[in-house]
Design a protein around this motif. Sequence first.
Motif, PDB file in Angstrom:
ATOM      1  N   MET A 192       0.776  -1.128   0.094  1.00  0.00           N
ATOM      2  CA  MET A 192      -0.021  -0.024  -0.106  1.00  0.00           C
ATOM      3  C   MET A 192       0.948   1.187   0.090  1.00  0.00           C
ATOM      4  O   MET A 192       1.984   1.419   0.478  1.00  0.00           O
ATOM      5  N   THR A 193       0.432   2.177  -0.562  1.00  0.00           N
ATOM      6  CA  THR A 193       0.865   3.505  -0.566  1.00  0.00           C
ATOM      7  C   THR A 193       0.033   4.523   0.280  1.00  0.00           C
ATOM      8  O   THR A 193      -1.001   4.623   0.044  1.00  0.00           O
ATOM      9  N   SER A 196       1.046  11.012   0.120  1.00  0.00           N
ATOM     10  CA  SER A 196       1.235  11.797  -1.127  1.00  0.00           C
ATOM     11  C   SER A 196       2.319  12.667  -0.943  1.00  0.00           C
ATOM     12  O   SER A 196       2.372  13.328  -0.064  1.00  0.00           O
ATOM     13  N   ALA A 198       1.888  15.217  -2.617  1.00  0.00           N
ATOM     14  CA  ALA A 198       0.999  16.541  -2.853  1.00  0.00           C
ATOM     15  C   ALA A 198       0.702  16.802  -1.323  1.00  0.00           C
ATOM     16  O   ALA A 198       1.051  16.115  -0.399  1.00  0.00           O
ATOM     17  N   PHE A 199       0.042  18.027  -0.915  1.00  0.00           N
ATOM     18  CA  PHE A 199      -0.110  18.552   0.233  1.00  0.00           C
ATOM     19  C   PHE A 199      -0.856  17.858   1.199  1.00  0.00           C
ATOM     20  O   PHE A 199      -0.814  17.654   2.364  1.00  0.00           O
ATOM     21  N   ASP A 200      -1.815  16.977   0.531  1.00  0.00           N
ATOM     22  CA  ASP A 200      -2.976  16.273   1.322  1.00  0.00           C
ATOM     23  C   ASP A 200      -3.146  15.177   0.482  1.00  0.00           C
ATOM     24  O   ASP A 200      -3.080  15.009  -0.636  1.00  0.00           O
ATOM     25  N   ALA A 201      -3.950  13.922   1.411  1.00  0.00           N
ATOM     26  CA  ALA A 201      -4.272  12.818   0.463  1.00  0.00           C
ATOM     27  C   ALA A 201      -5.609  12.541   0.897  1.00  0.00           C
ATOM     28  O   ALA A 201      -5.881  12.905   2.018  1.00  0.00           O
ATOM     29  N   PRO A 202      -6.707  12.048   0.044  1.00  0.00           N
ATOM     30  CA  PRO A 202      -8.079  11.845   0.487  1.00  0.00           C
ATOM     31  C   PRO A 202      -8.184  10.724   1.272  1.00  0.00           C
ATOM     32  O   PRO A 202      -7.210  10.116   1.518  1.00  0.00           O
ATOM     33  N   GLY A 203      -9.272  10.440   1.821  1.00  0.00           N
ATOM     34  CA  GLY A 203      -9.466   9.265   2.664  1.00  0.00           C
ATOM     35  C   GLY A 203      -9.073   9.303   4.033  1.00  0.00           C
ATOM     36  O   GLY A 203      -8.552  10.550   4.283  1.00  0.00           O
ATOM     37  N   PHE A 204      -9.022   8.443   4.771  1.00  0.00           N
ATOM     38  CA  PHE A 204      -8.464   8.460   6.196  1.00  0.00           C
ATOM     39  C   PHE A 204      -7.072   8.692   6.309  1.00  0.00           C
ATOM     40  O   PHE A 204      -6.438   8.274   5.353  1.00  0.00           O
ATOM     41  N   ASP A 205      -6.588   9.200   7.162  1.00  0.00           N
ATOM     42  CA  ASP A 205      -5.187   9.744   7.149  1.00  0.00           C
ATOM     43  C   ASP A 205      -4.297   8.428   7.895  1.00  0.00           C
ATOM     44  O   ASP A 205      -3.999   8.187   8.745  1.00  0.00           O
ATOM     45  N   LEU A 206      -4.160   7.599   6.933  1.00  0.00           N
ATOM     46  CA  LEU A 206      -3.524   6.190   7.189  1.00  0.00           C
ATOM     47  C   LEU A 206      -1.854   6.324   7.218  1.00  0.00           C
ATOM     48  O   LEU A 206      -1.282   5.581   8.297  1.00  0.00           O
ATOM     49  N   ALA A 208      -0.750   8.965   9.039  1.00  0.00           N
ATOM     50  CA  ALA A 208      -0.381   9.591  10.186  1.00  0.00           C
ATOM     51  C   ALA A 208      -0.569   8.217  11.261  1.00  0.00           C
ATOM     52  O   ALA A 208       0.017   8.027  12.325  1.00  0.00           O
ATOM     53  N   LEU A 209      -1.607   7.449  10.935  1.00  0.00           N
ATOM     54  CA  LEU A 209      -1.981   6.299  11.619  1.00  0.00           C
ATOM     55  C   LEU A 209      -0.877   5.271  11.851  1.00  0.00           C
ATOM     56  O   LEU A 209      -0.450   4.677  12.852  1.00  0.00           O
TER      57      LEU A 209
END
Lengths: 499, 499
Positions: A192-193, A196, A198-206, A208-209
């Motif tokens: 899994m990746t 990103s 880029a400044f932010d990634a969509p979906g849950f913040d995995l 940081a998790l």
Amino acid sequence: MNILYDAALDGELPHNDKAEVRQRLAEAVPGMTLLYREEDLRPFECDGLAAYRVLPMLVALPNSLDQVEMLLKTCHAMGVPVVTRGAGTGLSGGALPLEQGVLLVMSRFKQILDIDPDARIARIQPGVRNLAISEAAAPYGLYYAPDPSSQIACSIGGNVAENAGGVHCLKYGLTVHNVLKIEVMTIEGERMTLGSEAFDAPGFDLLALFTGSEGMLGVVTEVTVKLLPKPESAKVLMANFDDVEKAGKAVGDIIAAGIIPGGLEMMDKLAIQAAEDFVKAGYPVEAEAILLCELDGVEADVDDDCETVKQVLRQAGATDISLARDDAERARFWAGRKNAFPAVGRMSPDYYCMDGTIPRRELPRVLKGIAALSEESGLRVANVFHAGDGNMHPLILFDANQPGELELAEDVGGKILELCVAAGGSITGEHGVGREKINQMCAQFQPDEITAFHAVKAAFDPTRLLNPGKNIPTLARCAEFGAMHVHNNELPHPELPRF
Amino acid sequence: MNILYDAALDGELPHNDKAEVRQRLAEAVPGMTLLYREEDLRPFECDGLAAYRVLPMLVALPNSLDQVEMLLKTCHAMGVPVVTRGAGTGLSGGALPLEQGVLLVMSRFKQILDIDPDARIARIQPGVRNLAISEAAAPYGLYYAPDPSSQIACSIGGNVAENAGGVHCLKYGLTVHNVLKIEVMTIEGERMTLGSEAFDAPGFDLLALFTGSEGMLGVVTEVTVKLLPKPESAKVLMANFDDVEKAGKAVGDIIAAGIIPGGLEMMDKLAIQAAEDFVKAGYPVEAEAILLCELDGVEADVDDDCETVKQVLRQAGATDISLARDDAERARFWAGRKNAFPAVGRMSPDYYCMDGTIPRRELPRVLKGIAALSEESGLRVANVFHAGDGNMHPLILFDANQPGELELAEDVGGKILELCVAAGGSITGEHGVGREKINQMCAQFQPDEITAFHAVKAAFDPTRLLNPGKNIPTLARCAEFGAMHVHNNELPHPELPRF
């Protein structure tokens, strides 16, 4: 010294036949180094928390992602637990092996894959040493900010697993604030990746998790980090205090004055004396406490900030303030701080290092509480810490050869962490939970919150094969350990100072 | 205009009898406002994405946490879905109601509970408006940094749910970087504290996980945010370009020169003309693009940085550079940018706003790609965006009354997002996924990653009652939508420009 280790947590683990696991892995992952003889396993029996030692069943040293994938798939199919290890410098036993498990050592993945000075990012393999990133970025005037004391040896994969900090984290953030993207592999070998460029990634913040998840959710196989421009100028002030609480209050005053130092460290009398005796840093051995304050940035700012900080320190009651005259003196000031742990180690046969974090404003009161605990127990406590971010490292001095002293030290340590939690803080700042602080997690969290952690764990590793027994206690364990549960600042020990 | 709404996602939802749900809630949560008549429900049928409208079954407006708890427990027991809504300003339909669900409106929780200027934190209820935090902190010289354009109306609970951004996020981070702690409630009514006032919290980073989770994991009931000192000085430069790609490249050059502007915004010719026509901001209507660059900090630094940025802009080919002479001109420069969306709205009966994010270095090439798509489709595209953080807001102009134009606009929008993904970026920067971009999630993520999202969702809400049909697509949906899957920069549309 193996007394602190609590083997009970391993009781539930499946039993696997070592010879069979070894044979299956050798067949499934051709060409991978697989250690199995006791003398080869011995160097891997502990990480930086040497009080806890377990000989792993097998040690795997893959050198390709395909090998990692096949290793994980095979262990998953056989139901064999896997503990991932980077450089093994962690201080909470997060990479402590399992007798019934394979230790997956990622140290052979040490390539710097790409440095993009324009985008200010570096893409690296997990076995790359923390300091090596900054060295590779130096020709572009850039560096990687988080700097654990072990930065010469620790690797970025482990930094991500433990959300490592360091002296500069007050200003520049923890690992989680400096990582943009990671590649991970689950226990089932799925890639899994997360995050990103880029400044932010969509979906849950995995992303940081996973950062700080201590190898419980997956194996980090690649890391993309932010690089920062090296500050133009850096200066260090040392302030002496005749009272440790005044020094604690000065920390909050500096931040309240609108200054975020590059580093803001505090040491108390015992730590000062130990360090001075060991390093000859030029510390005032008669002072009750010192603050070391590094200011970095554009030269004009640094000069302005120096003046402001001096004024704040004077108002806070500093008895003397000195500015490191040159780079040599600056290095000497820091050398005392950076060698404080081994210096204290010279004063006592054993010490126990805590890692509590509290809101800055609580520093004076928690320091007072620690002093009371020290007096009550008769054990000396040296305080050395990242004061700016409220991350305390009280070192409890004891002699394990004196009957009862180890238990007393553990008891004092536990009460110090309870103090931290009761002050609105937490049981770990940068060393992680690992095996060491699993009991204290019961003090930090409610049963519903512990249940949420287990549910998140199960979302990625339903068979609980990745690093079992670390980071999250079972609810049964918390029930057993219930006496330590601090809720709404109601302490179970009425003899402790109240906030 | 209701055409964009795809009702298919609601198909799987359980059917509940409205009268029965209403009665059970009225009994279980005495004193709570519960709207049920069509005329009372109508104002809640959409959020800021007005193209999607659904009348909720019921609207609940609790005013105490006990009411929220009882509401959630009752809905959980009955199997009734719950959609949480803050101020309803979201732009991706994250708070779009469900015909078969209760809309939980948190707008009555608008107390600022505590401001601690020394610790620089504010503790607030979720219904407090973003700007109200800064207003309350102003007497202490502090403010809350993330500033979505809707900051006058949007509430902090929704900011957390969407991980909101804004003009200042390049320098000061997104919501996730400015929140220390949240209180949440699960669908089962369990209360949890995530994060801490201290620098770090042990265990998995559930605070970051909840931030941006769009109401899928729990309901935010309290938020503790960081406050920052107001910068001493702020200046704005405007640079004109005769070529949009040159402007795009200049953005990366500024950052590469070691400067992080407080804001760095770009507008292309169409956007400039629209804004100038509407606001009279003093923009150069003949330019192909402008950059607005705000520098903030200590006065001396701001002056130095201004000189550096001017030099970089000249080298990058700016045809003219002007510095806002005073606060009035500075406000005028920003007024054009902030009103760009309504200004474009005056040029066309309809427009469709995209929110892709890309690595800064890809700006020139993606802008070229968008121009090609515009030319090919015959639809005009105005570009207005947070250039510094690579967050693009292309506005696709169309007329929904012309047969086929809406579908064409959606098609162009989808292709623009594919371009962003293929350039290493993402389908959303700050507006969230919500209902709007659920199909594009299939382009962003692999099936294993989508499965991981579902597993995390199930860890907190196994019965999938919280905001179903948003944020994470089903795998079946992705299979259906498979044609858009971009992997390893291999685009499904060979006619699009390659990177």
